[in-house]
Structure formats: C-alpha cells, structure tokens
Design an enzyme around this catalytic site. Sequence first.
Site, PDB file in Angstrom:
ATOM      1  N   THR A  48      78.134  11.361  78.268  1.00 52.38           N
ATOM      2  CA  THR A  48      78.511  11.769  79.624  1.00 52.38           C
ATOM      3  C   THR A  48      79.911  11.259  79.967  1.00 52.38           C
ATOM      4  OG1 THR A  48      76.218  11.727  80.326  1.00 52.38           O
ATOM      5  CG2 THR A  48      77.856  11.434  82.063  1.00 52.38           C
ATOM      6  N   ARG A  85      65.711  20.637  82.135  1.00 51.93           N
ATOM      7  CA  ARG A  85      65.725  19.192  82.439  1.00 51.93           C
ATOM      8  C   ARG A  85      67.050  18.820  83.137  1.00 51.93           C
ATOM      9  NH1 ARG A  85      69.416  14.807  81.077  1.00 51.93           N
ATOM     10  NH2 ARG A  85      68.251  12.876  81.034  1.00 51.93           N
ATOM     11  N   GLY A 145      69.184  15.357  84.495  1.00 51.74           N
ATOM     12  CA  GLY A 145      69.223  13.894  84.440  1.00 51.74           C
ATOM     13  C   GLY A 145      69.783  13.291  85.719  1.00 51.74           C
TER      14      GLY A 145
HETATM   15  N1  GLY Z   1      73.111  10.378  81.871  1.00 55.59           N
HETATM   16  C1  GLY Z   1      73.090  11.717  81.489  1.00 55.59           C
HETATM   17  C2  GLY Z   1      71.757  12.282  81.411  1.00 55.59           C
HETATM   18  O1  GLY Z   1      70.790  11.583  81.141  1.00 55.59           O
HETATM   19  O2  GLY Z   1      71.629  13.469  81.613  1.00 55.59           O
END
Ligand code: GLY
Length: 286
Positions: free
Chosen positions: A157, A185, A187
């Site tokens: 990221t 999904r 995050g």
């Molecule tokens: N920190 C990025 C994610 O888990 O999507």
Amino acid sequence: MNKPVLVVHGGAWVVPSEEFDAHKKGLQDALEIGMAILKNNGSALDAVEKAIASMENSGVFDAGIGAVLNDQGDVELDAQIMKSNLEAGAVAAIRNYKNPISIARKVMETTPHSLLVGDGAGEFAKKSGFSKIDMQRMISKKEFDRFSQKKDEGFGTVGAVALDLFGNMCAGTSTGGTRGKLHGRVGDSPLIGAGGYCDFETGGASATGHGESFMKILACKTACDYLKIEKTAQLAAENTIALLERRTSGKGGIILLRKDGDIGIAFNTKNMARGFATNEKTEAMI
Ligand code: GLY
C-alpha cells in the site's frame, strides 16, 4: 509560515532485495513531486494527491498500475484522502481506473458523500471525466506471476501525509489490498480513521499492512489521538503498532505527522518502504 513536510510510504512487508532500488526510486519521485508543490506555496492536498498518483503510476507498489490481483485475477483498488479540516473522500473496490486517489479527491470535493464503492464508484469516475483503462494494462507481469504461483505475502500500500506552508495538512492512502483477496473485499485503506486520518487538532497518518487488523483498532485515528499524550510523533507511531500487535497480532506500518511537523514512522514487519522530505533533507529508506 510553517515549514513544509512530506512523509510517504510504499508498504511494510518483506520487500524482496531485488526490488529495493525500484521502491526507493518510487519513493524519491513521490517526495520530489510533492515537495515541489509544497515549496511553491501549493496545498498539502495537492502534494498528497500528486505524490500518491506518482506511486500509483510507477508500477512498483500495490496501488494503481501493478497492484495485486484478487481471487479472480483482477485489480480492485481502494483509496482515501482527508484534509485537516476533516473533509474526506474515498473509493473502494473500484476497477479500471489507475488513480483512485484522484477519484477519492473528487468524491470529497464534488459530492455530499465520503465513500463510493464498486460499480457506483466507477460510474462516478466516468461521469467526472476520468479515463477508463483496460484491466490488462493494470496488471504487471510480476503480479501476474505471483497470482499464478498463488503467492499471498506482501503489503505494498502507498500513502502520504503533508504539512503545507499555511499550516494545512492532508493524509492519503491508496492500495490494491491483499493478494488473492475475495472479489469485493475492502481493507482499511479507504476507511476514514483506519487506513488514514487527518485533523488539525493533532496531525495526520497513513497506514499499510494487514487491513483487517488495522481497521479493528482504527489505527490512524488512534495514532493521531496518541499525539495528544505522547511527547513525540515517533512514540505515538510506536504505540499504535504496539497496540496493533498486542490486540490483533497484525503486521504493518504507519507514518504519522504532528501538526508542528514532527515525524513518526513505525512498523513491525521486516521492511517498510518509507521516506520524508523537509526543507533541509530528503530521504527514502527500505
Ligand atoms: N492495508 C491494505 C489492505 O489491507 O487492504
């Protein structure tokens, strides 16, 4: 007048040594672009957006071009941007757009909403004039190979936090999420307070790592709150990662910038691609 500061990250994980140079260059380019804006009386908002867009375009990180693939072999991106007056915008699970950080900014600036997801985020991007990009052009050979070999390690990221000459701050975060994630999904990265936060009463933060862990402790809001009680931003960042580990066993890192320009960076992974720029110094590290 404040002194400008920019802090960036490009992920906390075990960065393969053959990727060190590319990561450092990606960070350095982002720092140069963002700091040039800040030194020319530009806003923290512009500096953060352009620094992150540069990392999204680099093909090096888990963001924009070359981001990780989900379980269907597609790139689905999340991003958020937040100003220190608490204005914020975010997109999640958006496909076929290479700069979700700029779309997040557009959400903040042109809608009454803070977070758009999936097809709705894509339709908004199209209506706002962003160019769609073919999925195949988003997928790097490196990530296609990792997908084929079912490798799931890595948190690349990207993020940035800036303080401009006028004392305004901004924080942003952009990601492809986790390798092999389920389609749909989302995050921590687009969630305000989890993957990013910014408030002129304390400071700004951007996180990288296992999103399901970071969202449970609202890591970036927590880090900013720690700024109220800790002597330095470094201690506040370290306490956040210690809390992450103690309560969730999660792995990752955080960059933190106090409203007076004090910098904190902490991680509990082997490496974290990170860097900062001030009037005196620019440094990128793995
Ligand atoms: N920190 C990025 C994610 O888990 O999507």
